[in-house]
Design a protein around this motif. Structure first.
Motif, PDB file in Angstrom:
ATOM      1  N   ALA A  43      23.584  -0.063  33.617  1.00 26.91           N
ATOM      2  CA  ALA A  43      23.234  -1.457  33.510  1.00 26.91           C
ATOM      3  C   ALA A  43      21.822  -1.274  33.758  1.00 26.91           C
ATOM      4  O   ALA A  43      21.083  -0.432  34.701  1.00 26.91           O
ATOM      5  CB  ALA A  43      24.094  -2.443  34.417  1.00 26.91           C
ATOM      6  N   ALA A  44      21.081  -2.401  33.265  1.00 29.08           N
ATOM      7  CA  ALA A  44      19.928  -2.486  33.694  1.00 29.08           C
ATOM      8  C   ALA A  44      19.618  -3.222  35.048  1.00 29.08           C
ATOM      9  O   ALA A  44      20.351  -4.169  35.613  1.00 29.08           O
ATOM     10  CB  ALA A  44      19.050  -3.391  32.660  1.00 29.08           C
ATOM     11  N   PRO A  45      18.501  -2.981  35.578  1.00 29.23           N
ATOM     12  CA  PRO A  45      18.387  -3.666  36.883  1.00 29.23           C
ATOM     13  C   PRO A  45      18.214  -5.062  36.844  1.00 29.23           C
ATOM     14  O   PRO A  45      18.866  -5.801  37.822  1.00 29.23           O
ATOM     15  CB  PRO A  45      16.786  -3.209  37.475  1.00 29.23           C
ATOM     16  CG  PRO A  45      16.808  -1.734  36.818  1.00 29.23           C
ATOM     17  CD  PRO A  45      17.665  -2.160  35.541  1.00 29.23           C
ATOM     18  N   SER A  46      17.773  -5.719  35.984  1.00 26.58           N
ATOM     19  CA  SER A  46      17.695  -7.165  35.806  1.00 26.58           C
ATOM     20  C   SER A  46      19.092  -7.847  35.683  1.00 26.58           C
ATOM     21  O   SER A  46      19.377  -8.987  36.402  1.00 26.58           O
ATOM     22  CB  SER A  46      16.969  -7.410  34.549  1.00 26.58           C
ATOM     23  OG  SER A  46      17.678  -6.898  33.319  1.00 26.58           O
ATOM     24  N   LEU A  47      19.990  -7.132  35.191  1.00 23.24           N
ATOM     25  CA  LEU A  47      21.539  -7.608  35.178  1.00 23.24           C
ATOM     26  C   LEU A  47      22.050  -7.743  36.580  1.00 23.24           C
ATOM     27  O   LEU A  47      22.984  -8.236  36.862  1.00 23.24           O
ATOM     28  CB  LEU A  47      22.421  -6.887  34.250  1.00 23.24           C
ATOM     29  CG  LEU A  47      23.810  -7.144  34.180  1.00 23.24           C
ATOM     30  CD1 LEU A  47      23.840  -8.403  33.275  1.00 23.24           C
ATOM     31  CD2 LEU A  47      24.745  -6.196  33.327  1.00 23.24           C
ATOM     32  N   LEU A  48      21.645  -6.730  37.302  1.00 22.58           N
ATOM     33  CA  LEU A  48      22.195  -6.470  38.795  1.00 22.58           C
ATOM     34  C   LEU A  48      21.601  -7.076  39.895  1.00 22.58           C
ATOM     35  O   LEU A  48      21.858  -7.127  40.972  1.00 22.58           O
ATOM     36  CB  LEU A  48      22.192  -5.040  39.031  1.00 22.58           C
ATOM     37  CG  LEU A  48      22.936  -4.001  38.168  1.00 22.58           C
ATOM     38  CD1 LEU A  48      22.895  -2.663  38.373  1.00 22.58           C
ATOM     39  CD2 LEU A  48      24.447  -4.332  37.981  1.00 22.58           C
ATOM     40  N   ALA A  49      20.522  -7.920  39.425  1.00 18.60           N
ATOM     41  CA  ALA A  49      19.608  -8.542  40.385  1.00 18.60           C
ATOM     42  C   ALA A  49      20.454  -9.606  41.218  1.00 18.60           C
ATOM     43  O   ALA A  49      21.163 -10.363  40.731  1.00 18.60           O
ATOM     44  CB  ALA A  49      18.443  -9.119  39.775  1.00 18.60           C
ATOM     45  N   GLY A  50      20.161  -9.432  42.420  1.00 20.51           N
ATOM     46  CA  GLY A  50      21.212 -10.395  43.459  1.00 20.51           C
ATOM     47  C   GLY A  50      22.503 -10.038  43.670  1.00 20.51           C
ATOM     48  O   GLY A  50      23.228 -10.752  44.184  1.00 20.51           O
ATOM     49  N   ARG A  51      22.980  -8.934  42.963  1.00 24.55           N
ATOM     50  CA  ARG A  51      24.268  -8.539  43.202  1.00 24.55           C
ATOM     51  C   ARG A  51      24.315  -7.439  44.121  1.00 24.55           C
ATOM     52  O   ARG A  51      23.721  -6.674  44.311  1.00 24.55           O
ATOM     53  CB  ARG A  51      24.889  -8.143  41.952  1.00 24.55           C
ATOM     54  CG  ARG A  51      25.335  -9.293  40.757  1.00 24.55           C
ATOM     55  CD  ARG A  51      25.532  -8.908  39.500  1.00 24.55           C
ATOM     56  NE  ARG A  51      25.645  -9.695  38.544  1.00 24.55           N
ATOM     57  CZ  ARG A  51      26.869 -10.288  38.473  1.00 24.55           C
ATOM     58  NH1 ARG A  51      27.900 -10.272  39.044  1.00 24.55           N
ATOM     59  NH2 ARG A  51      27.048 -11.520  37.373  1.00 24.55           N
ATOM     60  N   GLU A  52      25.564  -7.411  45.058  1.00 20.09           N
ATOM     61  CA  GLU A  52      25.683  -6.322  45.803  1.00 20.09           C
ATOM     62  C   GLU A  52      26.328  -4.834  45.118  1.00 20.09           C
ATOM     63  O   GLU A  52      26.904  -5.074  43.922  1.00 20.09           O
ATOM     64  CB  GLU A  52      27.121  -6.569  46.887  1.00 20.09           C
ATOM     65  CG  GLU A  52      26.482  -7.637  47.975  1.00 20.09           C
ATOM     66  CD  GLU A  52      27.581  -7.778  48.915  1.00 20.09           C
ATOM     67  OE1 GLU A  52      28.817  -7.004  48.771  1.00 20.09           O
ATOM     68  OE2 GLU A  52      27.437  -8.627  49.791  1.00 20.09           O
TER      69      GLU A  52
END
Length: 296
Positions: free
Chosen positions: A168-177
């Protein structure tokens, strides 16, 4: 009578038209048309009804094809067997493969074979949909499906087991553990292949998990489309590691679930069940196995 004209007629019917037969045989369409016309004149019978959209056998044509197609197919098969005994790598090698596999694993082998054997030509079709087995007279069809129900005329030989992962792209994972278990993927949009129903995972302790992907955000048989959607931050894609290696190296994608292993992509080489395998086919598969040993 010219027996080549009978063969030309059978080939046109086998391929579903003059244009397709001309491409497969590498003969001018006009020569095939002339052959069928000569045969019709010699037999004093109309064999084919030609329209702008389709080719239809007449009653006389159906009868002739029924009687002649099998003997001529057997003659061509015997000729191929005789040629296969030679070691000269020449002619045209026709291959079909899924896009993801063909572009990243077959293309380098095809280039190497052509460099080393200037008399060989290769037709490599990379498909986004499932390939119909040998409908277009391929020498090799690569498929992710084992084809346990394939006809006896098809020989299955497994070649590759390619590592896959979820990215996944870092933008999709931002703020997630960081994800710890595959079931957590259910909270994210998923980008699935055309036939994907579930994604299977195994961890180091041999525990298994499956993720339902029957209702993904995007479904496409084109791996490049899924890769681009993942880079754009639209979802999580399951892709072979080699296919997305550049995107990972650029930081556009990151791997997920480090403690879990995706089910690998198993590719099978399907061959027409001839008694002998042509030198060009043997060489290509041998080189592909060598390439595979550096990938696995």
């Amino acid at each position: 009578m010219n027996w080549d004209d009978f063969d030309a007629f059978c080939q046109v019917v086998d391929h579903g038209g003059f244009s397709a037969a001309a491409r497969a045989l590498e003969r001018p369409k006009s020569s095939l048309s002339a052959s069928v016309a000569r045969l019709e004149a010699a037999l004093n019978a109309r064999l084919l009804e030609r329209t702008t959209r389709q080719l239809r056998l007449t009653e006389a044509g159906e009868s002739l094809y029924r009687d002649m197609a099998r003997p001529f197919a057997q003659l061509r098969e015997r000729a191929l067997d005789a040629l296969a005994q030679g070691e000269t790598v020449q002619g045209t090698l026709r291959i079909a493969a899924p896009y993801e596999f063909g572009a990243h694993h077959l293309a380098p082998v095809a280039c190497r074979v052509m460099r080393e054997h200037p008399q060989l030509k290769i037709h490599l079709d990379v498909e986004h949909a499932r390939v119909a087995l040998f409908e277009r007279h391929y020498d090799i069809v690569f498929s992710a499906i084992a084809h346990g129900l394939a006809p006896a005329s098809v020989v299955t030989r497994r070649m590759y087991s390619l590592e896959r992962g979820v990215f996944a792209a870092p933008s999709l994972l931002a703020g997630r553990e960081a994800l710890a278990h595959p079931e957590e993927l259910a909270a994210l949009p998923l980008l699935a292949g055309a036939d994907d129903q579930e994604w299977a995972f195994t961890d180091a302790a041999a525990a298994t998990a499956e993720v339902d992907v029957r209702n993904p955000r995007l479904r496409s048989g084109n791996a490049q489309v899924r890769l681009r959607a993942a880079v754009a931050g639209l979802g999580v894609a399951r892709i072979t590691a080699t296919f997305c290696a550049e995107a990972v190296a650029r930081g556009e994608l990151v791997p997920l679930l480090a403690d879990w292993r995706c089910e690998p992509l198993k590719m099978h080489a399907l061959l027409p069940g001839r008694r002998l395998v042509a030198a060009k086919v043997r060489l290509f598969l041998d080189l592909l196995e060598q390439e595979a040993s550096g990938v696995l």
